[in-house]
Design a protein around this motif. Structure first.
Motif, PDB file in Angstrom:
ATOM      1  N   LEU A 126       0.814  -1.306  -0.037  1.00 43.71           N
ATOM      2  CA  LEU A 126       0.196  -0.130   0.123  1.00 43.71           C
ATOM      3  C   LEU A 126       0.787   1.127   0.179  1.00 43.71           C
ATOM      4  CD1 LEU A 126      -2.724  -1.011   2.517  1.00 43.71           C
ATOM      5  CD2 LEU A 126      -2.929  -0.840   0.158  1.00 43.71           C
ATOM      6  N   ALA A 127       0.589   2.254  -0.793  1.00 49.21           N
ATOM      7  CA  ALA A 127       1.126   3.513  -0.974  1.00 49.21           C
ATOM      8  C   ALA A 127       1.335   4.161   0.359  1.00 49.21           C
ATOM      9  CB  ALA A 127       0.913   4.096  -2.099  1.00 49.21           C
ATOM     10  N   PRO A 128       2.096   4.875   0.733  1.00 52.48           N
ATOM     11  CA  PRO A 128       2.052   5.827   2.209  1.00 52.48           C
ATOM     12  C   PRO A 128       0.659   6.709   1.854  1.00 52.48           C
ATOM     13  CG  PRO A 128       4.321   5.919   1.193  1.00 52.48           C
ATOM     14  CD  PRO A 128       3.565   5.019   0.279  1.00 52.48           C
ATOM     15  N   GLU A 129       0.267   7.188   2.911  1.00 54.00           N
ATOM     16  CA  GLU A 129      -0.979   8.223   2.795  1.00 54.00           C
ATOM     17  C   GLU A 129      -0.320   9.706   2.209  1.00 54.00           C
ATOM     18  OE1 GLU A 129      -4.866   8.919   3.807  1.00 54.00           O
ATOM     19  OE2 GLU A 129      -3.832   7.071   4.414  1.00 54.00           O
ATOM     20  N   GLY A 130      -1.078   9.945   1.392  1.00 59.82           N
ATOM     21  CA  GLY A 130      -0.600  11.204   0.604  1.00 59.82           C
ATOM     22  C   GLY A 130       0.266  11.219  -0.462  1.00 59.82           C
ATOM     23  N   ALA A 131       0.714   9.914  -0.892  1.00 65.07           N
ATOM     24  CA  ALA A 131       1.836   9.756  -1.928  1.00 65.07           C
ATOM     25  C   ALA A 131       0.929  10.231  -3.076  1.00 65.07           C
ATOM     26  CB  ALA A 131       2.184   8.335  -2.018  1.00 65.07           C
ATOM     27  N   THR A 132       1.811  10.752  -4.016  1.00 63.64           N
ATOM     28  CA  THR A 132       1.336  11.286  -5.395  1.00 63.64           C
ATOM     29  C   THR A 132       1.461  10.229  -6.373  1.00 63.64           C
ATOM     30  OG1 THR A 132       2.066  13.348  -4.928  1.00 63.64           O
ATOM     31  CG2 THR A 132       1.756  12.790  -7.209  1.00 63.64           C
ATOM     32  N   ALA A 133       0.313   9.698  -7.099  1.00 67.79           N
ATOM     33  CA  ALA A 133       0.235   8.673  -7.984  1.00 67.79           C
ATOM     34  C   ALA A 133       0.988   9.039  -9.367  1.00 67.79           C
ATOM     35  CB  ALA A 133      -1.205   8.361  -8.280  1.00 67.79           C
ATOM     36  N   ASP A 134       1.770   8.035  -9.735  1.00 65.02           N
ATOM     37  CA  ASP A 134       2.527   8.384 -11.007  1.00 65.02           C
ATOM     38  C   ASP A 134       1.484   7.778 -12.366  1.00 65.02           C
ATOM     39  OD1 ASP A 134       5.064   8.682 -10.164  1.00 65.02           O
ATOM     40  OD2 ASP A 134       4.923   6.876  -8.962  1.00 65.02           O
ATOM     41  N   LEU A 135       0.607   7.050 -11.886  1.00 70.33           N
ATOM     42  CA  LEU A 135      -0.294   6.483 -12.858  1.00 70.33           C
ATOM     43  C   LEU A 135      -1.824   6.372 -12.160  1.00 70.33           C
ATOM     44  CD1 LEU A 135      -1.145   5.074 -15.730  1.00 70.33           C
ATOM     45  CD2 LEU A 135      -0.487   2.929 -14.529  1.00 70.33           C
ATOM     46  N   THR A 136      -2.782   6.725 -12.652  1.00 70.85           N
ATOM     47  CA  THR A 136      -3.968   6.759 -12.192  1.00 70.85           C
ATOM     48  C   THR A 136      -4.991   6.003 -13.353  1.00 70.85           C
ATOM     49  OG1 THR A 136      -3.948   8.727 -10.868  1.00 70.85           O
ATOM     50  CG2 THR A 136      -6.307   7.804 -11.457  1.00 70.85           C
ATOM     51  N   LEU A 137      -5.496   4.649 -12.641  1.00 66.13           N
ATOM     52  CA  LEU A 137      -6.432   3.935 -13.642  1.00 66.13           C
ATOM     53  C   LEU A 137      -7.758   3.983 -13.077  1.00 66.13           C
ATOM     54  CD1 LEU A 137      -4.085   0.926 -13.835  1.00 66.13           C
ATOM     55  CD2 LEU A 137      -4.318   2.536 -15.489  1.00 66.13           C
ATOM     56  N   THR A 138      -8.805   4.528 -13.669  1.00 68.00           N
ATOM     57  CA  THR A 138     -10.214   4.690 -13.374  1.00 68.00           C
ATOM     58  C   THR A 138     -11.066   3.966 -14.060  1.00 68.00           C
ATOM     59  OG1 THR A 138      -9.646   6.931 -12.928  1.00 68.00           O
ATOM     60  CG2 THR A 138     -12.011   6.513 -13.053  1.00 68.00           C
ATOM     61  N   VAL A 139     -11.703   2.778 -13.684  1.00 72.57           N
ATOM     62  CA  VAL A 139     -12.751   2.213 -14.253  1.00 72.57           C
ATOM     63  C   VAL A 139     -14.031   2.831 -14.537  1.00 72.57           C
ATOM     64  CG1 VAL A 139     -14.168  -0.031 -14.103  1.00 72.57           C
ATOM     65  CG2 VAL A 139     -12.018   0.017 -13.096  1.00 72.57           C
ATOM     66  N   MET A 140     -14.212   3.002 -15.986  1.00 69.36           N
ATOM     67  CA  MET A 140     -15.431   3.745 -16.119  1.00 69.36           C
ATOM     68  C   MET A 140     -16.806   3.228 -16.202  1.00 69.36           C
ATOM     69  SD  MET A 140     -13.473   6.502 -16.714  1.00 69.36           S
ATOM     70  CE  MET A 140     -14.819   7.489 -17.537  1.00 69.36           C
ATOM     71  N   GLN A 141     -16.708   1.948 -16.222  1.00 74.95           N
ATOM     72  CA  GLN A 141     -18.199   1.232 -15.989  1.00 74.95           C
ATOM     73  C   GLN A 141     -18.818   1.448 -14.556  1.00 74.95           C
ATOM     74  OE1 GLN A 141     -16.694  -2.418 -17.626  1.00 74.95           O
ATOM     75  NE2 GLN A 141     -18.386  -2.246 -19.293  1.00 74.95           N
ATOM     76  N   ASP A 142     -20.016   2.024 -14.315  1.00 79.68           N
ATOM     77  CA  ASP A 142     -20.390   2.123 -13.120  1.00 79.68           C
ATOM     78  C   ASP A 142     -20.850   0.884 -12.456  1.00 79.68           C
ATOM     79  OD1 ASP A 142     -19.738   4.888 -12.679  1.00 79.68           O
ATOM     80  OD2 ASP A 142     -21.782   5.551 -13.548  1.00 79.68           O
ATOM     81  N   SER A 143     -21.581   0.189 -13.380  1.00 76.24           N
ATOM     82  CA  SER A 143     -22.315  -1.164 -12.945  1.00 76.24           C
ATOM     83  C   SER A 143     -21.374  -2.369 -12.534  1.00 76.24           C
ATOM     84  CB  SER A 143     -23.537  -1.683 -13.771  1.00 76.24           C
ATOM     85  OG  SER A 143     -24.025  -2.878 -13.544  1.00 76.24           O
ATOM     86  N   PRO A 144     -21.452  -2.761 -11.349  1.00 72.95           N
ATOM     87  CA  PRO A 144     -20.569  -4.048 -11.036  1.00 72.95           C
ATOM     88  C   PRO A 144     -21.105  -5.032 -11.841  1.00 72.95           C
ATOM     89  CG  PRO A 144     -22.195  -3.619  -9.398  1.00 72.95           C
ATOM     90  CD  PRO A 144     -22.220  -2.457 -10.308  1.00 72.95           C
TER      91      PRO A 144
END
Length: 184
Positions: free
Chosen positions: A83-101
């Motif tokens: 787990l990244a430390p609290e407040g760490a800046t992300a080098d890469l952000t992956l956002t799942v765009m589908q809302d429905s599980p």
């Protein structure tokens, strides 16, 4: 896609309302994330090439987002994840765009990846994509350690048949939906 009259639409709407109102306490989220990291590291340790790729990315932080769920992981010098430390800046952000599980599960059963928005380090994104494409959990091998080779193989065969039937069912339904949409 769920139609307004389908039970999946109702369940998806219920999931949305419950998820927005009921947030687990931070300690529960932290424990679930720790368990996820332990599982991911267990799988990674079975694939030396994956560990070598993560060693090259040590110190880089990847942020995963889906709706109200977020998790930040950092590659360690051992080629594993933490787990990244609290407040760490992300080098890469992956956002799942589908809302429905349910849409995500349906895509997975078809063998498709969910739609993901990628922001950040391109090389790190390529490594994450390689990991997703090439690293698999050998459930049967882990099960064999607990109950023996023959029963684990029988359970594995049964599970593969069930997944195959589900994929065929989802594929048939998707094909019928596409053909009916083409007629309109």
């Amino acid at each position: 896609m769920a139609t307004p009259s389908s039970p999946f639409a109702f369940l998806g709407d219920l999931f949305n309302r419950v998820g927005e109102r009921l947030q687990p306490p931070p300690w529960v989220v932290h424990e679930i994330q720790h368990r996820a990291v332990l599982f991911l590291n267990h799988v990674l340790q079975q694939e030396p090439e994956a560990q070598q790729r993560l060693i090259r990315q040590q110190g880089n932080v990847v942020r995963f987002q889906w709706r109200f769920i977020t998790m930040q992981l950092v590659a360690t010098p051992a080629g594993l994840l933490d787990l990244a430390p609290e407040g760490a800046t992300a080098d890469l952000t992956l956002t799942v765009m589908q809302d429905s599980p349910f849409d995500i599960v349906r895509s997975g059963l078809r063998g498709d990846k969910p739609e993901v928005q990628i922001v950040g380090d391109v090389q790190l994104a390529a490594e994450v994509n390689w990991l997703v494409d090439h690293v698999r959990w050998d459930v049967e091998d882990d099960l064999a350690r607990l109950i023996g080779d023959v029963p684990a193989h029988a359970i594995g065969n049964g599970a593969r048949r069930v997944v195959g039937a589900l994929r065929q069912f989802v594929g048939d339904r998707a094909g019928r939906a596409a053909s009916s949409a083409g007629r309109e």
